[in-house]
Every structure is written in C-alpha cells, then in structure tokens.
Design a protein around this motif. Structure first.
Motif, PDB file in Angstrom:
ATOM      1  N   ILE A   3     202.594 123.263 -91.084  1.00 58.54           N
ATOM      2  CA  ILE A   3     202.276 122.804 -89.728  1.00 58.54           C
ATOM      3  C   ILE A   3     201.171 121.756 -89.778  1.00 58.54           C
ATOM      4  N   ILE A   4     201.350 120.701 -88.965  1.00 60.77           N
ATOM      5  CA  ILE A   4     200.292 119.696 -88.826  1.00 60.77           C
ATOM      6  C   ILE A   4     199.185 120.283 -87.974  1.00 60.77           C
ATOM      7  N   PHE A   5     197.954 120.223 -88.480  1.00 65.05           N
ATOM      8  CA  PHE A   5     196.830 120.793 -87.744  1.00 65.05           C
ATOM      9  C   PHE A   5     195.947 119.668 -87.237  1.00 65.05           C
ATOM     10  N   ILE A   6     195.691 119.663 -85.931  1.00 66.14           N
ATOM     11  CA  ILE A   6     194.739 118.711 -85.349  1.00 66.14           C
ATOM     12  C   ILE A   6     193.491 119.514 -85.012  1.00 66.14           C
ATOM     13  N   GLU A   7     192.461 119.327 -85.826  1.00 69.41           N
ATOM     14  CA  GLU A   7     191.247 120.144 -85.699  1.00 69.41           C
ATOM     15  C   GLU A   7     190.179 119.342 -84.964  1.00 69.41           C
ATOM     16  N   ASP A   8     189.900 119.728 -83.753  1.00 65.35           N
ATOM     17  CA  ASP A   8     188.958 119.000 -82.900  1.00 65.35           C
ATOM     18  C   ASP A   8     187.551 119.555 -83.126  1.00 65.35           C
ATOM     19  N   GLU A   9     186.720 118.747 -83.773  1.00 65.23           N
ATOM     20  CA  GLU A   9     185.381 119.203 -84.138  1.00 65.23           C
ATOM     21  C   GLU A   9     184.298 118.501 -83.312  1.00 65.23           C
ATOM     22  N   ALA A  10     184.620 118.194 -82.059  1.00 63.97           N
ATOM     23  CA  ALA A  10     183.671 117.462 -81.208  1.00 63.97           C
ATOM     24  C   ALA A  10     182.345 118.202 -81.040  1.00 63.97           C
ATOM     25  N   TYR A  11     182.384 119.538 -81.120  1.00 58.09           N
ATOM     26  CA  TYR A  11     181.156 120.325 -80.892  1.00 58.09           C
ATOM     27  C   TYR A  11     180.542 120.864 -82.179  1.00 58.09           C
ATOM     28  N   ARG A  12     181.092 120.417 -83.318  1.00 61.65           N
ATOM     29  CA  ARG A  12     180.722 120.956 -84.628  1.00 61.65           C
ATOM     30  C   ARG A  12     179.223 121.211 -84.840  1.00 61.65           C
ATOM     31  N   TYR A  13     178.376 120.296 -84.360  1.00 64.73           N
ATOM     32  CA  TYR A  13     176.944 120.392 -84.680  1.00 64.73           C
ATOM     33  C   TYR A  13     176.113 120.993 -83.557  1.00 64.73           C
ATOM     34  N   LEU A  14     176.785 121.702 -82.627  1.00 66.30           N
ATOM     35  CA  LEU A  14     176.027 122.270 -81.499  1.00 66.30           C
ATOM     36  C   LEU A  14     175.774 123.770 -81.653  1.00 66.30           C
ATOM     37  N   ASP A  15     175.693 124.268 -82.873  1.00 70.32           N
ATOM     38  CA  ASP A  15     175.342 125.671 -83.087  1.00 70.32           C
ATOM     39  C   ASP A  15     173.870 125.873 -82.728  1.00 70.32           C
ATOM     40  N   PHE A  58     180.724 137.683 -69.460  1.00 71.43           N
ATOM     41  CA  PHE A  58     180.943 136.566 -70.397  1.00 71.43           C
ATOM     42  C   PHE A  58     180.507 137.015 -71.778  1.00 71.43           C
ATOM     43  N   SER A  59     181.086 136.391 -72.811  1.00 66.22           N
ATOM     44  CA  SER A  59     180.567 136.685 -74.144  1.00 66.22           C
ATOM     45  C   SER A  59     179.520 135.628 -74.483  1.00 66.22           C
ATOM     46  N   LEU A  60     178.556 136.022 -75.303  1.00 68.52           N
ATOM     47  CA  LEU A  60     177.458 135.107 -75.622  1.00 68.52           C
ATOM     48  C   LEU A  60     177.927 134.079 -76.646  1.00 68.52           C
ATOM     49  N   PRO A  61     177.879 132.790 -76.289  1.00 66.62           N
ATOM     50  CA  PRO A  61     178.338 131.776 -77.249  1.00 66.62           C
ATOM     51  C   PRO A  61     177.324 131.563 -78.376  1.00 66.62           C
ATOM     52  N   GLU A  62     177.839 131.102 -79.518  1.00 64.44           N
ATOM     53  CA  GLU A  62     176.954 130.764 -80.644  1.00 64.44           C
ATOM     54  C   GLU A  62     176.480 129.324 -80.570  1.00 64.44           C
ATOM     55  N   GLY A  63     177.097 128.538 -79.687  1.00 63.04           N
ATOM     56  CA  GLY A  63     176.726 127.126 -79.576  1.00 63.04           C
ATOM     57  C   GLY A  63     177.461 126.492 -78.406  1.00 63.04           C
ATOM     58  N   GLY A  64     177.347 125.186 -78.298  1.00 63.55           N
ATOM     59  CA  GLY A  64     178.080 124.464 -77.261  1.00 63.55           C
ATOM     60  C   GLY A  64     177.266 124.252 -75.989  1.00 63.55           C
ATOM     61  N   ALA A  85     193.688 122.632 -82.122  1.00 59.85           N
ATOM     62  CA  ALA A  85     192.648 123.619 -81.811  1.00 59.85           C
ATOM     63  C   ALA A  85     191.261 123.025 -81.949  1.00 59.85           C
ATOM     64  N   ASN A  86     190.334 123.723 -81.372  1.00 63.03           N
ATOM     65  CA  ASN A  86     188.945 123.313 -81.221  1.00 63.03           C
ATOM     66  C   ASN A  86     188.130 124.540 -81.685  1.00 63.03           C
ATOM     67  N   PRO A  87     188.091 124.763 -83.025  1.00 63.44           N
ATOM     68  CA  PRO A  87     187.637 126.059 -83.541  1.00 63.44           C
ATOM     69  C   PRO A  87     186.143 126.355 -83.389  1.00 63.44           C
ATOM     70  N   SER A  88     185.329 125.353 -83.111  1.00 65.51           N
ATOM     71  CA  SER A  88     183.887 125.608 -83.039  1.00 65.51           C
ATOM     72  C   SER A  88     183.360 125.341 -81.628  1.00 65.51           C
ATOM     73  N   TYR A  89     182.827 126.423 -80.995  1.00 64.27           N
ATOM     74  CA  TYR A  89     182.202 126.300 -79.668  1.00 64.27           C
ATOM     75  C   TYR A  89     183.152 125.585 -78.710  1.00 64.27           C
ATOM     76  N   GLN A  90     184.331 126.166 -78.598  1.00 65.80           N
ATOM     77  CA  GLN A  90     185.419 125.494 -77.877  1.00 65.80           C
ATOM     78  C   GLN A  90     185.053 125.138 -76.440  1.00 65.80           C
ATOM     79  N   ASN A  91     185.558 124.034 -75.977  1.00 66.73           N
ATOM     80  CA  ASN A  91     185.526 123.672 -74.562  1.00 66.73           C
ATOM     81  C   ASN A  91     186.872 124.101 -73.990  1.00 66.73           C
TER      82      ASN A  91
END
Lengths: 397, 397
Positions: free
Chosen positions: B202-214, B321-327, B173-179
């Motif tokens: 469960i093994i979690f692969i956390e994709d934080e590529a957008y983490r700092y784009l809030d 569309f919903s208003l994004p918080e970042g990305g 998953a890509n929990p922050s400002y998902q692409n």
C-alpha cells in the motif's frame, strides 16, 4: 516521462502529464556555464527596485508582521485585491471579490483546468501555444484543438471553421505579446473574436501575463472587455514580469457565478497564496511609482530586442521573424533546417534556444525557435548569435 | 457548494469539491469580533523571532537578491532541500533529490491525489481525518474508506479487517498529534502498521505537519522509517507550525521512482515554489538556534494546553477528552448534545468551535468538537469556556 513507472500504482491521468524540454535545457545550461542561453524566459532582475524592497521589508516587519506571517484568506489579501482592481484590470464588471490571488498565473491555469476540463472536453488553443498551459491542462485529458496564428492574432477563417464544426467548450489564449510567438491580437480581431465567443457560448481563459510589456507603453484592451457574456470569461494576470517571479504571485478575475467553486478548489490545492509575499507586494505597489517602473522595464526590453534584431540581421540574415510589439522573445524561423539536428548542434557549439516543437499542441516539428532577449547582456547576445550563425552555415553548406 | 452552478459548463469532478465550514466560521468571527474563537488552527505569531527576521531580510537583500527574486527549480531551492534532509527527516534513504519543496504541505496532498487517485481508487483515511486532505483528494473522486481511531492510533482489529477485505491503494494518515484528534500513534502500532503496509503493498502518505509539536520535545520515529518498501511511502512536512504559515512552505519526500513524475506535476501546478520565501527560510534555518526555537514553541503550547484543560475541568467537567502529547488542539466530547444545535447556540452566545462532523470522512454527526488553544490569551480562553458552559447547561437542564 522518460522513467518507466509502475502504472498499476498511478492514476490514469499521469500518462498525460507533459514534462518540459525547457527544463532539460535549463539543467544543461546550469551544469555547463559555457552554454550561452537564449532558452530561458527570465525577467531581468536588475530592473527590480532593490533599495525600495529594503525599506518596504522594514515597514512590513514593523507594521504588518502578524498578518504577513499568518494563514490568509483563500481568495487573497484584501488590500492587494483592491490594488489589483484599481491598477491591473480593464473589465468594467470587476470588484475585489472577483479577484483570487494565485500562486503565479500558472496556478490559475491548473485550477481552471480542474474546474472546466473533463476527459474529452473540447479545448481550443493557439498554435503555437504557451507550454505551461499544455502542462497544466494535459493531466485533465481534454481534447485539444488548435487555431493557426498570424502576427495579428488567430486566422479568422480557420477559427470560424473550427467553431462551426465543433462544440468548443473552452478557448485558452494569450492575446498580448504571446509566449512563444510574441504575436499580439489586433483590436479589430479582439472585438470580432469576443463576439464569436459570445455567439458560441464559449468559456474564454485570457492569459494576460505579458499585458504590460508593450515596448511603447501601450496597453491593449482585453478581449474579455469586449464580451457581453461576462459570466463566461476569466482573465489571468501575473506579478512575475512586472515585479518579480520570486514573489510567485498572479491572480484570476473570476465571474461571480464561479467564485465559490474557484475558492473551494484553490483551498484544496494549497489553502491560500503566500501571505508574506502578498503583504510585501501590496506595500510595494503602495510605495513605488508604478508607471515609472513599467516604463523603465518597457524601454529596457525594447532596447534589448532591438539589439538582438540588429545581430540577427547582421550575422544571420536568413533568419526570419516578425517584429514584436512587446514581450521578451523573438520567434525565429530558421529555413531549411532539421530542428532536432539544429538544436543538438547548437548545444554542442555552446548556445541554447527552445525548439518550436515544444509549443506545438500536437508536438508537430517546426523550424521555429524561441529566443529570449530579456536576460542576456549585449556581449553575450552577440557571441550567442555568432555561434548560431556558425552552426547554421555548417549545416547549410 | 451552496451556489447553484451551471453544471453543463463544469467538469464532473467539481461536484465532488468540498468546501469548509471552518472557513465559514472564520468569516463569521472576522465579521463579528465579539465571537471568541477556538475554531482556528493558527500558530501563535508571537513565537516567531521577529528581530532575527529583520536581519535575515537585510542579508537576503544584500547577498541573495537575484536568486530570491527569480524563477527557481521546480523541485525547490537547493540549499533548503539540503537543510530539510539534515534537520527535518528521519528516513535513512533520503537525499536532497528526494525532496520537493511545495506550497505548504497542502499542495503535497493535491499533487499526490492527482498522481494516485482515479475515480473509485480505494483510499483509506483515519476517522476523524484532517479536513484539508478531504478537500485535496475529493475532486479526484476516490472511494474513501476509513478506520476508527483510538488515542494511540488506528484500531488494529478494524484495520486488518479492512485491508484483508478491500484492495486498498493508498492510506493517508497523520500519525503525530493529529488534526483534529491530536491522537498519536504509539511506536508499537507504527511498527505493526508499517509491516501491514508492506505486506499489502500500500502507498502510504504520511502527513507529518505536526511532527515537532510534542510538548516534551520528543520526536516519534516516522511510520515510513519502519517500512521496507520505501518505494511506496511519501512523507509530508511543513514549515507552517515550526516557523510561520506566512512563508507557505512545506515539502514532500518522494521515492526515486516517482521523482520525475512528481516534479512534472508540480510544474504544471505552479512552476515552482515561492523562491523568495525559500531563500528567507533557508537563511533563517542557517542563522537561528532551531532546537531552542522548537523548545520555546513546545513549552508555550504545553502551557496553553494545560490552561484549557484546567478551565474545562473547572467549569465544564462533563466535557470528555484524552490528554494530547502535543499539537494545538483538544478533541472534546460534549455528551448528550445535538451538535448542530449546540454549535448554533454557542455562536449565538459569542463563542466558536469546529464541530466533529467536519472531520468525518462520511460527514457522520458527532458529539466531538475541535478546540484550538495555540492562539488565544488565557483571559479569552476563560471567558470562552464559561460561555460554552453556559450554553451546555442551558441545553441540558
């Protein structure tokens, strides 16, 4: 792997992953700087034109920065692909669209493993073989076969035996100044083997990472250039030995039929190769006197090689090796030793080499060691050879 | 793949390789510069501190050139790994040895696919999902399941249903400002899901590529930081959005148990990450005011987002569309259209977006489109939205 892994959580292929003893030796030599190391395969960074790099960087930042700092084409930077075709290939059917720029030629090996190797696919290797190929292919779990090498290429008798008795799918080889043996296939063998590959319809992965490291500046024609079946031949090239491993760039010449697939796999692997490095290398190739640069690398390595040969003859005449035509290694046979014991004693005595076992497709024990001469100063080489000689005499008296 | 391949020569996994429509659209927009494109996912290169880059390059060439131009540690450049721990992670158990620097976070996805995904391994994805993950995982042929997304994260009812009825091995998953959706998991959902992941091992692969784009500079705590089973969680980070995709660098935080295996696979893939880029990025992080830099990216993208929102409200109020918080994207629902027909008409009318189908794990048709706002000037965005509105009205009258 040394660590016990919770295999229930890992894919089956992870049990075939091969780690590298070279890496362990390198770690030791970094930790303990008293160890003199013939173990690496590092190009000599002093050969890099640093002044030129400064001015090229300035130009890139001034003129190409928006391209250099962006994502790029998955097949590579267009200008660089054109330069590769013009300067670094010899097969007549090549065009810029045949070229995919990879993250070192090592990435080319991984992608080709992914594309061609299923569990139990018959893959033929040279014995000894480049360790990185074993590392790249092993997770795909092919069935490895190997052909014994002579100083002028594969033993033809054994090769024909293997080909006639097995359905070989892929042959991976490193025909010029091979790592580790520095054996170089003769033109005669290149032509013969190209014909055999055509006859048996075998995919050939031709690793040309060392292509331009001939001591006399000679360039051997690629085996692929003699093939009629150019739809079944892939050539791997590298900028690591002729410019710098720091740019982490290589390339693969891909037959037309496989270009879309190759690019899609490359995309899944890492989207595209380092764009910044590609722009810098392209600008370097445009600016520098490339032939002059190659000649200076070649003659420096020749010189280094001759000194190591002189030292071994002088201090350890028992050591046997054939004289390489190019490359960065001597492949040295130390008679009458137990290789594991010899290596451990050498490390204890402050000198490192890579044991031949590492390069054996079947992890067979070997009395050969790979000795690098590209990186060490002459003084260090002399001290290193003396330490090896001491250990050898200790064991053999 | 469009091209017919001689499957007798290719591994079975190649039939699962996924190519990208985005790539095809990008090719079109490069060929025809009259097409205004909301299709890319390119960071804006004007946000990069170019003057600083010049001085950093000079320093690197003067002080670190022999390191920058050499092979490097397969886990990454030591200084950079320390900086990543200090600046770019929030899990308490992390140390420099947890970090492997990868060739973009995309390479992290490929390596984790190789390590954890056998044929038919159950892998849970978000729906919609980041296309690059589909491309990376597909060749390993896992069994994909997906959980429907809401603007604050996965639908919990469906998630619990899926987890209780299937042995899920990996959740990506890509929990922050998902692409592509820019949906961001609420803190409440992060905690709940972390607990579920622990319960079901469960093994979690956390994709934080957008983490700092809030847009407001907020940083969400990672889902992994709420897990007790830190041996089953991997975090992927990227320098592409916060510095530049040109350096092609990302990283993976690897639990101790898997570090040797991860490094060995990385080595087989490409030996080590681009050393030159690593030294430059490390020096940049050392020199620049990183927080100030992030704030300037964040507020620029906020501004761009607001303008695209304004344009859509103004010219095409039917778009939802919903208003994004970042990305860098809006995830826009165009009601009452056939997506394929709509896309084709848009391209004919000189404007490009990516159809939602691309991001569906099951290639399900969708009335959503991904619109990028990070790269275009305001004028171009306005003209683009007008063209889309024209096409929409043509179809719906």
């Amino acid at each position: 792997m040394e660590t016990e892994l919770p295999t229930i959580f890992s894919a089956k292929r992870t049990s075939y992953v091969r780690s590298s003893v070279i890496r362990e030796i390198l770690k030791l030599t970094v930790k303990n700087s008293d160890i003199l190391s013939f173990a690496g395969g590092l190009p000599n960074p002093d050969l890099f034109p640093k002044d030129l790099l400064s001015s090229v960087m300035e130009t890139v930042i001034r003129e190409n920065v928006s391209i250099a700092l962006q994502y790029g084409d998955s097949s590579g930077y267009a200008n660089l692909r054109i330069q590769i075709v013009e300067k670094l290939t010899d097969v007549p059917w090549v065009s810029p669209s045949s070229i995919t720029v990879t993250h070192g030629s090592q990435q080319g090996l991984d992608i080709l493993g992914k594309i061609f190797m299923d569990s139990h696919t018959n893959v033929l290797l040279e014995d000894p073989v480049y360790l990185g190929a074993l590392q790249a292919f092993s997770p795909y779990h092919p069935n490895f076969l190997s052909v014994p090498m002579e100083s002028d290429g594969p033993n033809l008798y054994f090769l024909e035996e293997i080909l006639s008795q097995n359905k070989i799918h892929v042959f991976y080889a490193n025909p010029s100044y091979q790592n580790p043996s520095t054996y170089t296939w003769s033109v005669e063998k290149r032509i013969k083997i190209a014909n055999l590959l055509d006859t048996y319809e075998i995919i050939f992965i031709e690793d040309e990472a060392y292509r331009y490291l001939d001591f006399d500046g000679k360039v051997y024609p690629s085996v692929s250039s003699f093939r009629k079946r150019n739809d079944l031949t892939f050539i791997l090239g590298s900028f690591s030995k002729i410019l710098s491993p720091g740019f982490r760039l290589g390339f693969v010449i891909v037959p037309e039929l496989y270009q879309n697939l190759f690019t899609a796999v490359k995309q899944g692997n890492d989207l595209n190769s380092n764009q910044f490095s590609q722009v810098v290398v392209s600008k370097l190739l445009e600016t520098m006197d490339f032939d002059f640069h190659l000649r200076s690398i070649q003659s420096f390595y020749q010189n280094q090689k001759e000194y190591l040969v002189y030292l071994l003859n002088q201090f350890l005449p028992e050591a046997k090796f054939s004289l390489p035509e190019g490359g960065m290694f001597l492949w040295v046979n130390y008679p009458k030793i137990n290789s594991k014991q010899f290596m451990e004693s050498c490390l204890k005595n402050g000198v490192a080499m890579v044991p031949g076992t590492e390069f054996s497709p079947s992890s067979r024990s070997s009395s050969y060691f790979r000795m690098n001469f590209s990186f060490l100063t002459k003084d260090v080489m002399e001290e290193g050879v003396k330490r090896i000689a001491d250990v050898y005499r200790d064991i053999n008296t």
